[in-house]
Design a protein around this motif. Structure first.
Motif, mmCIF file in Angstrom:
data_model
loop_
_atom_site.group_PDB
_atom_site.id
_atom_site.type_symbol
_atom_site.label_atom_id
_atom_site.label_comp_id
_atom_site.label_asym_id
_atom_site.label_seq_id
_atom_site.Cartn_x
_atom_site.Cartn_y
_atom_site.Cartn_z
ATOM 1 N N ASP A 165 25.140 27.393 38.790
ATOM 2 C CA ASP A 165 24.788 28.784 39.048
ATOM 3 C C ASP A 165 25.706 29.278 40.156
ATOM 4 O OD1 ASP A 165 22.781 28.689 37.167
ATOM 5 O OD2 ASP A 165 21.240 28.146 38.629
ATOM 6 N N GLU A 166 26.957 29.438 39.798
ATOM 7 C CA GLU A 166 27.983 29.706 40.801
ATOM 8 C C GLU A 166 29.170 30.412 40.145
ATOM 9 O OE1 GLU A 166 30.874 26.986 43.685
ATOM 10 O OE2 GLU A 166 28.956 26.182 42.991
ATOM 11 N N VAL A 167 29.843 31.254 40.922
ATOM 12 C CA VAL A 167 31.026 31.969 40.452
ATOM 13 C C VAL A 167 32.156 31.755 41.454
ATOM 14 C CG1 VAL A 167 32.030 34.250 40.025
ATOM 15 C CG2 VAL A 167 29.744 33.725 39.189
ATOM 16 N N LEU A 168 33.331 31.438 40.951
ATOM 17 C CA LEU A 168 34.527 31.361 41.782
ATOM 18 C C LEU A 168 35.185 32.738 41.742
ATOM 19 C CD1 LEU A 168 36.171 29.167 43.384
ATOM 20 C CD2 LEU A 168 37.683 29.085 41.389
ATOM 21 N N MET A 169 35.451 33.293 42.900
ATOM 22 C CA MET A 169 35.993 34.646 42.983
ATOM 23 C C MET A 169 37.394 34.597 43.593
ATOM 24 S SD MET A 169 34.291 37.859 44.989
ATOM 25 C CE MET A 169 35.127 39.434 45.212
ATOM 26 N N LEU A 170 38.355 35.142 42.876
ATOM 27 C CA LEU A 170 39.735 35.242 43.356
ATOM 28 C C LEU A 170 40.002 36.706 43.683
ATOM 29 C CD1 LEU A 170 39.704 32.537 41.727
ATOM 30 C CD2 LEU A 170 42.054 33.053 41.063
ATOM 31 N N THR A 171 40.310 36.999 44.942
ATOM 32 C CA THR A 171 40.573 38.364 45.364
ATOM 33 C C THR A 171 42.016 38.484 45.842
ATOM 34 O OG1 THR A 171 38.272 38.658 46.056
ATOM 35 C CG2 THR A 171 39.874 40.249 46.879
ATOM 36 N N PHE A 172 42.848 39.105 45.022
ATOM 37 C CA PHE A 172 44.239 39.370 45.364
ATOM 38 C C PHE A 172 44.340 40.784 45.939
ATOM 39 C CE2 PHE A 172 44.317 36.474 41.747
ATOM 40 C CZ PHE A 172 45.291 35.534 42.077
ATOM 41 N N SER A 173 45.216 40.977 46.925
ATOM 42 C CA SER A 173 45.357 42.305 47.511
ATOM 43 C C SER A 173 46.775 42.510 48.013
ATOM 44 C CB SER A 173 44.372 42.469 48.680
ATOM 45 O OG SER A 173 44.501 43.738 49.270
ATOM 46 N N THR A 174 47.277 43.731 47.866
ATOM 47 C CA THR A 174 48.581 44.101 48.411
ATOM 48 C C THR A 174 48.546 45.552 48.875
ATOM 49 O OG1 THR A 174 50.964 44.300 47.989
ATOM 50 C CG2 THR A 174 49.494 44.740 46.131
ATOM 51 N N PRO A 175 49.208 45.869 49.991
ATOM 52 C CA PRO A 175 49.296 47.262 50.437
ATOM 53 C C PRO A 175 50.517 47.981 49.888
ATOM 54 C CG PRO A 175 50.180 45.839 52.138
ATOM 55 C CD PRO A 175 49.736 44.924 51.009
ATOM 56 N N LEU A 176 51.294 47.301 49.053
ATOM 57 C CA LEU A 176 52.573 47.845 48.580
ATOM 58 C C LEU A 176 52.381 48.706 47.334
ATOM 59 C CD1 LEU A 176 54.706 44.616 49.084
ATOM 60 C CD2 LEU A 176 54.486 46.562 50.636
ATOM 61 N N GLU A 177 51.851 49.899 47.525
ATOM 62 C CA GLU A 177 51.555 50.781 46.398
ATOM 63 C C GLU A 177 52.782 51.098 45.537
ATOM 64 O OE1 GLU A 177 49.622 55.203 45.593
ATOM 65 O OE2 GLU A 177 49.321 54.213 47.514
ATOM 66 N N PRO A 178 53.973 51.311 46.135
ATOM 67 C CA PRO A 178 55.135 51.658 45.291
ATOM 68 C C PRO A 178 55.512 50.575 44.284
ATOM 69 C CG PRO A 178 55.545 52.269 47.564
ATOM 70 C CD PRO A 178 54.291 51.460 47.565
ATOM 71 N N ILE A 179 55.208 49.313 44.569
ATOM 72 C CA ILE A 179 55.520 48.235 43.619
ATOM 73 C C ILE A 179 54.243 47.517 43.182
ATOM 74 C CG2 ILE A 179 57.865 47.895 44.451
ATOM 75 C CD1 ILE A 179 56.828 45.411 45.958
ATOM 76 N N ALA A 180 53.145 48.259 43.197
ATOM 77 C CA ALA A 180 51.847 47.652 42.895
ATOM 78 C C ALA A 180 51.805 47.024 41.505
ATOM 79 C CB ALA A 180 50.735 48.690 43.034
ATOM 80 N N ASP A 181 52.401 47.670 40.514
ATOM 81 C CA ASP A 181 52.347 47.139 39.150
ATOM 82 C C ASP A 181 53.021 45.771 39.067
ATOM 83 O OD1 ASP A 181 51.028 49.411 38.370
ATOM 84 O OD2 ASP A 181 52.767 50.367 37.447
ATOM 85 N N ALA A 182 54.159 45.620 39.751
ATOM 86 C CA ALA A 182 54.841 44.326 39.747
ATOM 87 C C ALA A 182 54.020 43.270 40.468
ATOM 88 C CB ALA A 182 56.217 44.457 40.401
ATOM 89 N N MET A 183 53.362 43.649 41.556
ATOM 90 C CA MET A 183 52.523 42.700 42.291
ATOM 91 C C MET A 183 51.310 42.298 41.466
ATOM 92 S SD MET A 183 54.149 42.093 45.054
ATOM 93 C CE MET A 183 52.950 41.266 46.096
ATOM 94 N N VAL A 184 50.749 43.230 40.713
ATOM 95 C CA VAL A 184 49.616 42.899 39.842
ATOM 96 C C VAL A 184 50.035 41.878 38.784
ATOM 97 C CG1 VAL A 184 48.071 43.819 38.061
ATOM 98 C CG2 VAL A 184 48.337 45.024 40.236
ATOM 99 N N GLU A 185 51.235 42.029 38.243
ATOM 100 C CA GLU A 185 51.742 41.051 37.281
ATOM 101 C C GLU A 185 51.829 39.665 37.917
ATOM 102 O OE1 GLU A 185 55.402 42.260 35.534
ATOM 103 O OE2 GLU A 185 54.578 44.086 34.638
ATOM 104 N N LEU A 186 52.282 39.618 39.173
ATOM 105 C CA LEU A 186 52.344 38.343 39.886
ATOM 106 C C LEU A 186 50.943 37.765 40.084
ATOM 107 C CD1 LEU A 186 53.784 36.134 41.524
ATOM 108 C CD2 LEU A 186 53.654 37.662 43.516
ATOM 109 N N PHE A 187 50.001 38.605 40.479
ATOM 110 C CA PHE A 187 48.620 38.144 40.681
ATOM 111 C C PHE A 187 48.048 37.564 39.385
ATOM 112 C CE2 PHE A 187 48.038 41.680 44.099
ATOM 113 C CZ PHE A 187 48.814 40.951 44.981
ATOM 114 N N ASP A 188 48.273 38.269 38.283
ATOM 115 C CA ASP A 188 47.753 37.796 37.003
ATOM 116 C C ASP A 188 48.393 36.458 36.615
ATOM 117 O OD1 ASP A 188 46.071 39.963 36.708
ATOM 118 O OD2 ASP A 188 47.491 41.125 35.524
ATOM 119 N N ALA A 189 49.677 36.298 36.933
ATOM 120 C CA ALA A 189 50.364 35.041 36.615
ATOM 121 C C ALA A 189 49.781 33.879 37.428
ATOM 122 C CB ALA A 189 51.855 35.170 36.879
ATOM 123 N N VAL A 190 49.476 34.132 38.693
ATOM 124 C CA VAL A 190 48.855 33.094 39.523
ATOM 125 C C VAL A 190 47.463 32.745 38.990
ATOM 126 C CG1 VAL A 190 47.952 32.554 41.814
ATOM 127 C CG2 VAL A 190 50.179 33.678 41.589
#
Length: 209
Positions: A165-190
């Protein structure tokens, strides 16, 4: 889903997770406290290598990192990663907080419903199966304090722990809004490298690269 988790359930130990991160992401184990403090000290030493004339700045940096790590523990965090990647001399700031939430859920839809505002989808990670993913953008207290005009981009993964009865939570965050889409791709890959390990594969106590 932001509530502080309850105490760890007794019984069978939770499975160990494995995760591959970029080499320039510095890993800070958050528990126990002495291990957390030693990791922060090692990070500060690395960042100030060869700089001997900035003791005040060094002390302030260490205090800030310890404060960040302690706040992560209060959220149920067990491991914190900080990115020191650079592209063209520009730091690619990002963080990853891994937390264990000791809560019971009837399904991933319930996890997603509790995740707050944002774009919620159900995804399949190669080695762990179905998970809930939340993408949101927000002006954080820290960004407002720094006078930043950009929003932080946050990607959260909620991963049911097998037979718990447990959930593992991964919270990725970046303040780099101009390249946010590229950072999201990196987060998803990790996130896609996440898997459950057998105990005899364990190297670091919680996860390995």
């Amino acid at each position: 889903m932001r509530q502080t988790p309850t105490s760890q359930p007794t019984g069978v130990r939770a499975p160990v997770f494995g995760l591959i991160t970029p080499e320039d992401w510095f890993r800070i184990p958050l528990l126990p406290a002495d291990r957390r403090e030693a990791s922060v000290s090692a990070l500060v030493k690395r960042q100030f290598a060869g700089v001997d004339d900035q003791p005040v700045l060094r002390r302030k940096a260490e205090e800030q990192l310890l404060g960040t790590a302690e706040a992560a523990v209060e959220q149920g965090g067990v491991v914190l990663y900080l990115s020191f990647l650079e592209a063209g001399g520009i730091p690619l700031s990002a963080s990853l907080l891994i937390s264990r939430l000791y809560e019971r859920f009837d399904g991933l839809d319930a996890v997603a419903a509790l995740a707050g505002s944002g774009e919620v989808t159900l995804e399949t990670l190669p080695a762990v199966g179905r998970v809930a993913r939340v993408l949101r953008r927000e002006r954080t207290k820290q960004s407002r304090k720094l006078g930043s005009e950009f929003e932080d981009t946050v990607v959260e993964y909620f991963v049911p722990v097998p037979d718990r009865d447990e959930v593992l939570m991964l919270t990725f965050s970046t303040p780099l809004e101009p390249i946010a889409d590229a950072m999201v791709e990196l987060f998803d890959a990790v996130a896609a490298t996440l898997r459950w390990q057998h105990r005899d594969e364990e190297r670091t106590g919680e996860e390995r690269r």
